[in-house]
Design an enzyme around this catalytic site. Structure first.
Site, PDB file in Angstrom:
ATOM      1  N   LYS A  50     -16.900  17.431   0.543  1.00 15.66           N
ATOM      2  CA  LYS A  50     -15.478  17.355   0.176  1.00 15.66           C
ATOM      3  C   LYS A  50     -15.164  15.923  -0.223  1.00 15.66           C
ATOM      4  O   LYS A  50     -15.759  14.962   0.285  1.00 15.66           O
ATOM      5  CB  LYS A  50     -14.579  17.810   1.330  1.00 15.66           C
ATOM      6  CG  LYS A  50     -14.462  16.850   2.505  1.00 15.66           C
ATOM      7  CD  LYS A  50     -13.345  17.300   3.452  1.00 15.66           C
ATOM      8  CE  LYS A  50     -13.071  16.266   4.535  1.00 15.66           C
ATOM      9  NZ  LYS A  50     -14.038  16.257   5.615  1.00 15.66           N
ATOM     10  N   THR A  82      -2.658   1.206  -4.582  1.00 14.69           N
ATOM     11  CA  THR A  82      -3.167   2.305  -3.766  1.00 14.69           C
ATOM     12  C   THR A  82      -4.503   2.800  -4.300  1.00 14.69           C
ATOM     13  O   THR A  82      -4.807   2.645  -5.496  1.00 14.69           O
ATOM     14  CB  THR A  82      -2.155   3.477  -3.730  1.00 14.69           C
ATOM     15  OG1 THR A  82      -2.689   4.540  -2.963  1.00 14.69           O
ATOM     16  CG2 THR A  82      -1.830   3.967  -5.129  1.00 14.69           C
ATOM     17  N   LYS A 130      -7.354  -5.004  -5.146  1.00 16.60           N
ATOM     18  CA  LYS A 130      -6.022  -5.311  -4.626  1.00 16.60           C
ATOM     19  C   LYS A 130      -5.861  -6.826  -4.456  1.00 16.60           C
ATOM     20  O   LYS A 130      -4.832  -7.397  -4.819  1.00 16.60           O
ATOM     21  CB  LYS A 130      -5.797  -4.613  -3.276  1.00 16.60           C
ATOM     22  CG  LYS A 130      -5.693  -3.093  -3.355  1.00 16.60           C
ATOM     23  CD  LYS A 130      -5.386  -2.506  -1.978  1.00 16.60           C
ATOM     24  CE  LYS A 130      -5.236  -0.990  -2.024  1.00 16.60           C
ATOM     25  NZ  LYS A 130      -4.846  -0.412  -0.728  1.00 16.60           N
ATOM     26  N   THR A 178      -0.289   4.899   1.238  1.00 15.14           N
ATOM     27  CA  THR A 178      -0.555   5.770   2.379  1.00 15.14           C
ATOM     28  C   THR A 178      -0.442   5.014   3.694  1.00 15.14           C
ATOM     29  O   THR A 178      -1.124   4.018   3.906  1.00 15.14           O
ATOM     30  CB  THR A 178      -1.964   6.386   2.263  1.00 15.14           C
ATOM     31  OG1 THR A 178      -2.075   7.031   0.998  1.00 15.14           O
ATOM     32  CG2 THR A 178      -2.207   7.382   3.384  1.00 15.14           C
ATOM     33  N   ASP A 226       0.862  -1.178   0.000  1.00  9.08           N
ATOM     34  CA  ASP A 226       0.000   0.000   0.000  1.00  9.08           C
ATOM     35  C   ASP A 226       0.903   1.234   0.000  1.00  9.08           C
ATOM     36  O   ASP A 226       2.112   1.138   0.243  1.00  9.08           O
ATOM     37  CB  ASP A 226      -0.885  -0.039   1.255  1.00  9.08           C
ATOM     38  CG  ASP A 226      -1.796   1.164   1.364  1.00  9.08           C
ATOM     39  OD1 ASP A 226      -2.333   1.586   0.329  1.00  9.08           O
ATOM     40  OD2 ASP A 226      -1.959   1.682   2.477  1.00  9.08           O
TER      41      ASP A 226
END
Length: 953
Positions: free
Chosen positions: A565, A676, A797, A411, A409
């Protein structure tokens, strides 16, 4: 009347088998209705495997499922039944020793589980009955009981939160024992029961709860509570995960709470999470079974050869019955076929020590004891979190030395997941410094006009959006581990996402401070130090599919605003198209710099529009079936036709030594893939920074940008796949000679693919001629030095890992991640590594090994993995080799004793040979041998490639 009322409350929803009804406090809804208590499981936790009565048969059954143990049992029975050349003790005693040692080990482990269960089951809890507190043992809690839990106590079962000592009906909970997160989570009581904060008041509650049947997901819960009041219509309220207090979590900073038990015992989410985890088996363990079959064939061959030669030898009457050893009458009358079979069994018994009965025990001890070296390694201890490496399973130690593909990954794994607000953009103007009252402090991206006086309003609107559109909580005056404190306000920001804390801090830097949530009102302090109040009406929570979140608030003037957002890919299609370009320039530039970007939008709602949204949201929340799909549909309709305000840029710095670690893994012959959910530009910049891509690496792209969004995208994808296939496979000569994992080409290639293109490859449309997309794509990937997969969903993934894992040669794969979205690929890979990061501990809890930082992967693989692989390989080879050498003289001796099954070795020597003479020395060797020093292994990664060759030496 009651039935009609409930029909109105739950219109269109019939009772289904997948739900349960809980009567709160076992108090019937109507005095005239007969109350029949439903049967649910009790609150006993049972993690043990055996009982006193079933230990012996169950344990023996499990042990004799192993080939070697079952084989020696058969040999022992043959020795007992048939007149064999060796005593039954020679086979029985080693078998008894192995079975006894294993049974004692498993029995002791199970006794520890029994003891731990009893500590939990016999703990005291307080239940409210007849307006009084009654102390009971935890195991006696029943579904429907009202339970009181005090501060710092653990919840004894899964409870629906009814009331607390806090006026606003909230409580703080830590779930460290469930998912490892040490931060405080806020839970909310049912709105209509928050005032029932005494034993007498809570005992007067008449209500029923309808909820889903138990399921293991810690973060999902669907239900509703129907509250009955005398001479009033029943009131129905939705229940979600924010109302559910999980068994194993701990109450913090709240004096007491009341909750009603909905799931007990083995039906709690904690219990369901520790059941049914798939067992991974190492390649060495699989090869041991193959070796056993080969050696069994050798044994059968030797017995067959000796039996045949015996009767060839005895074809001479003098050899068959010499004068000194005449046959008895019974022996003469025995059928020849029966005699041949008996002799064959006797030879099997004589040569049976070729099968190493004690090898399983020795291998298990070596793995178990060897795993402590990882836990004890001081270089893998992190001072910041005060934790070291963790071994969740010792069965895969040697796999660490055979890894060919590493899936990581980005982050929180390659980066620190410690967010810092860098800059923002409002209508195309970039802000890096603190705002002042005067205008003229911003920079512009390109020739963009200023908005004069209106720009100040846009600035304030943007900053209010940052202060209002989040789920951050404030804890006044308390110190919470691992969270960011604000000494000037003596408060702590609490959030499940570091991004949200960074954005709230960013707004504070520009003069707008979030002061907290009180009685459904959000308070912020503006640049003039005035306090503004906004009524929080709805939160449209973030989820990885939508990739955005929204809030609906009402100002003191009565205006209704929606602030949203999220990622640019999810915001841009939902705003006015003419507003996008000026912000997109800024977003793309920040992504190229490696920053994490979020876009901010808003829209003003009329009262009529809000009433419709409110009604749809409440209906969706009340649904017991398909609640998430119905909520998603309402969210989709609500978050449309918005106006773009601006964007933010947050920096997530690379972890210490992550670039050096990736270089070392490359040098060790491993291919590193980054998977990611982040956008391509940000992920690509990170890949360059951590040296996954070199400046000389030629990048091949399979993304929405190169494939396009037209109807011909599948044709375009086919063209690109064939072009890249020709460049990498057809135009390059075959790699001859060298090691198996010498994959480096003269020109290095890197591949970038996004989630939408991967879906086209793995799930082609029915009418397309793209059935071979997957094979071509896989060939391209395997030829690339590095692969970056961006905009990946968690399931994708796992699909990538499975695709590589199942390729020809079955390469050993390793997945490493730190968040809940990485669990699927961690479980899919041969070896799963969890990073003890800031996104909770779901990854480390579901992994095989957990380390504090990505840099620790270098020593774990290059040093520990290499040594474990070489040691276990020597151990297994030694066992088979020494038994073959041991039994070969016995076989040759038969040629000199007329194939009379005469043993060459003494019975005591035969018995002790496998048990201790040849087991203990190799066990010590396999634990302590270092053919190369750890410092050398860590500093010279190429030695990792040589491990298979060292194993053959």
């Amino acid at each position: 009347m009651l039935r009609r009322s409930l029909s109105r409350l739950c219109a269109g929803e019939e009772k289904r088998v997948g739900t349960r009804t809980v009567v709160v406090g076992h108090r019937p809804v109507s005095e005239t209705d007969a109350y029949v208590a439903q049967k649910f499981c009790d609150n006993r936790i049972v993690s043990s495997k055996y009982t006193i009565w079933n230990f012996l048969p169950k344990n023996l059954f499990e042990q004799f499922r192993r080939i070697a143990n079952f084989y020696f049992l058969i040999i022992f029975l043959v020795q007992v039944i048939v007149d064999t050349p060796t005593s039954p003790v020679t086979s029985g005693l080693p078998l008894f020793f192995v079975i006894t040692v294993t049974a004692i080990k498993q029995g002791y482990e199970d006794w520890l589980r029994h003891r731990a269960d009893n500590e939990v089951n016999k703990s005291n809890v307080f239940i409210v009955e007849n307006a009084k507190q009654v102390q009971k043992e935890s195991e006696k809690i029943k579904v429907g009981d009202i339970v009181e839990v005090k501060a710092d106590e653990t919840f004894p079962c899964d409870l629906i939160f009814l009331a607390s000592s806090s006026v606003d009906g909230t409580c703080y909970v830590t779930t460290a024992s469930l998912d490892g997160e040490s931060n405080f989570k806020t839970h909310y009581a049912v709105r209509d029961t928050t005032v029932l904060c005494t034993d007498e008041a809570i005992d007067s509650l008449t209500a029923t709860i309808e909820c889903e049947q138990p399921q293991p997901d810690l973060y999902k819960f669907v239900g509703r509570i129907i509250i009955y009041r005398s001479n009033q219509e029943p009131v129905a309220r939705s229940l979600g995960p924010e109302n559910l207090l999980l068994k194993g979590a701990t109450l913090k900073n709240t004096k007491k709470i009341y909750g009603v038990a909905v799931y007990t015992g083995m039906e709690t989410k904690m219990a369901l999470n520790y059941q049914g985890k798939s067992q991974k088996r190492s390649a060495v363990e699989k090869s041991i079974n193959a070796f056993l079959i080969v050696y069994l064939c050798i044994l059968l061959s030797k017995a067959t050869v000796c039996t045949t030669l015996k009767y060839v030898w005895q074809s001479n009457p003098f050899n068959d019955e010499p004068w000194y050893n005449e046959k008895t009458k019974k022996e003469r009358e025995t059928f020849k076929v029966l005699r041949m079979f008996t002799d064959f069994l006797s030879f099997m018994v004589l040569f049976n020590f070729i099968i190493p009965v004690s090898m399983y025990v020795t291998v298990e001890m070596q793995k178990f004891l060897g795993s402590f070296f990882i836990s004890w390694d001081k270089e893998m201890y992190d001072e910041e979190i005060k934790e070291g490496a963790l071994v969740n399973t010792s069965d895969l130690n040697e796999e660490l030395g055979q890894v060919e593909y590493v899936f990581t990954d980005k982050t929180g794994t390659l980066t620190e997941n410690s967010m810092e607000f860098i800059e923002c953009c409002i209508d195309g103007h970039k802000y890096k410094d603190c705002m002042a009252e005067a205008d003229g402090f911003s920079q512009t991206d390109g020739p963009l006009k200023y908005y004069g006086k209106a720009e100040k309003c846009r600035e304030e609107l943007f900053l209010r959006a940052l202060c209002l559109c989040h789920t951050v909580q404030i804890k006044e005056g308390d110190q919470v581990d691992g969270l960011i404190g604000h000494p000037e306000h003596k408060c702590t920001y609490i959030s499940s996402s570091p991004d949200e804390i960074a954005l709230v801090k960013g707004a504070k830097k520009y003069g707008f401070t979030f002061l907290g949530l009180e009685n459904d009102f959000m308070k912020i302090q503006n640049q003039k130090n005035e306090t503004e109040m906004y009524q929080l009406l709805h939160v449209l929570n973030f989820d990885p599919v939508r990739r955005r979140m929204s809030v609906i608030v009402r100002t003191t003037a009565g205006k209704l605003l929606l602030f949203c957002k999220g990622a640019d890919s999810s915001i841009f299609p939902r705003v006015q198209q003419e507003e996008i370009q000026q912000t997109k320039v800024h977003v793309d530039r920040n992504a190229m710099d490696g920053y994490r970007t979020l876009c901010v939008a808003f829209k003003e709602l009329t009262q009529k529009e809000y009433d419709k949204i409110d009604r749809q949201l409440n209906e969706a929340k009340m649904a017991l079936q398909d609640r998430e799909e119905k909520m998603a549909k309402v969210f989709e309709d609500t978050e449309a036709d918005m106006h773009l305000i601006g964007a933010t840029a947050v920096e997530d710095r690379l972890q210490e030594q992550s670039a050096e670690t990736i270089e070392a893994l490359h040098a060790a012959g491993m291919k590193v893939w980054v998977l990611t959910g982040d956008k391509m530009e940000t992920a690509k910049s990170t890949c360059y920074a951590c040296r996954l891509f070199q400046t000389s690496t030629e990048l091949l792209e399979l993304t929405a940008r190169t494939v396009g969004e037209s109807e011909r995208k599948e044709d375009r994808l086919h063209e690109l796949l064939m072009e890249y296939h020709k460049k990498l496979i057809q135009d390059f000569p075959k790699n001859r000679g060298g090691l198996k994992r010498s994959w480096t080409l003269s020109q290095e290639y890197g591949l970038i693919i996004d989630g939408s293109t991967l879906s086209l490859i793995l799930n082609p449309s029915q009418d397309s001629s793209s059935s071979n997309y997957k094979n071509i794509f896989l060939q391209i990937c395997l030829k690339c030095a590095a692969v970056l997969c961006c905009r990946m969903a968690p399931l994708q993934k796992a699909q990538i890992v499975r695709m590589v894992k199942n390729t020809k040669g079955s390469p050993i794969t390793l997945s490493v991640g730190d968040g809940a979205n990485d669990v699927s690929m961690i479980l899919e890979a041969h070896v799963g590594i969890g990073i003890k990061g800031k996104e909770g501990r779901q990854a480390s809890r579901n992994s095989d090994y957990a380390v504090p930082k990505f840099k620790h992967l270098r020593k774990l693989l290059l040093a520990h993995g290499h040594l474990y692989y070489v040691r276990i390989a020597h151990l297994v080879q030694y066992f088979f080799y020494k038994n073959l050498c041991f039994i070969l003289p016995q076989f040759l001796y038969q040629f000199f004793c007329g194939f009379s099954q005469q043993p060459l070795y003494d019975a005591a020597y035969l018995t002790m040979y496998n048990i201790c003479f040849t087991s203990l020395p190799i066990l010590a060797y396999s634990l302590l041998e270092q053919h190369i020093s750890i410092d050398t292994l860590t500093s010279d990664p190429q030695l990792y490639i040589l491990a298979p060759l060292i194993c053959l030496c």
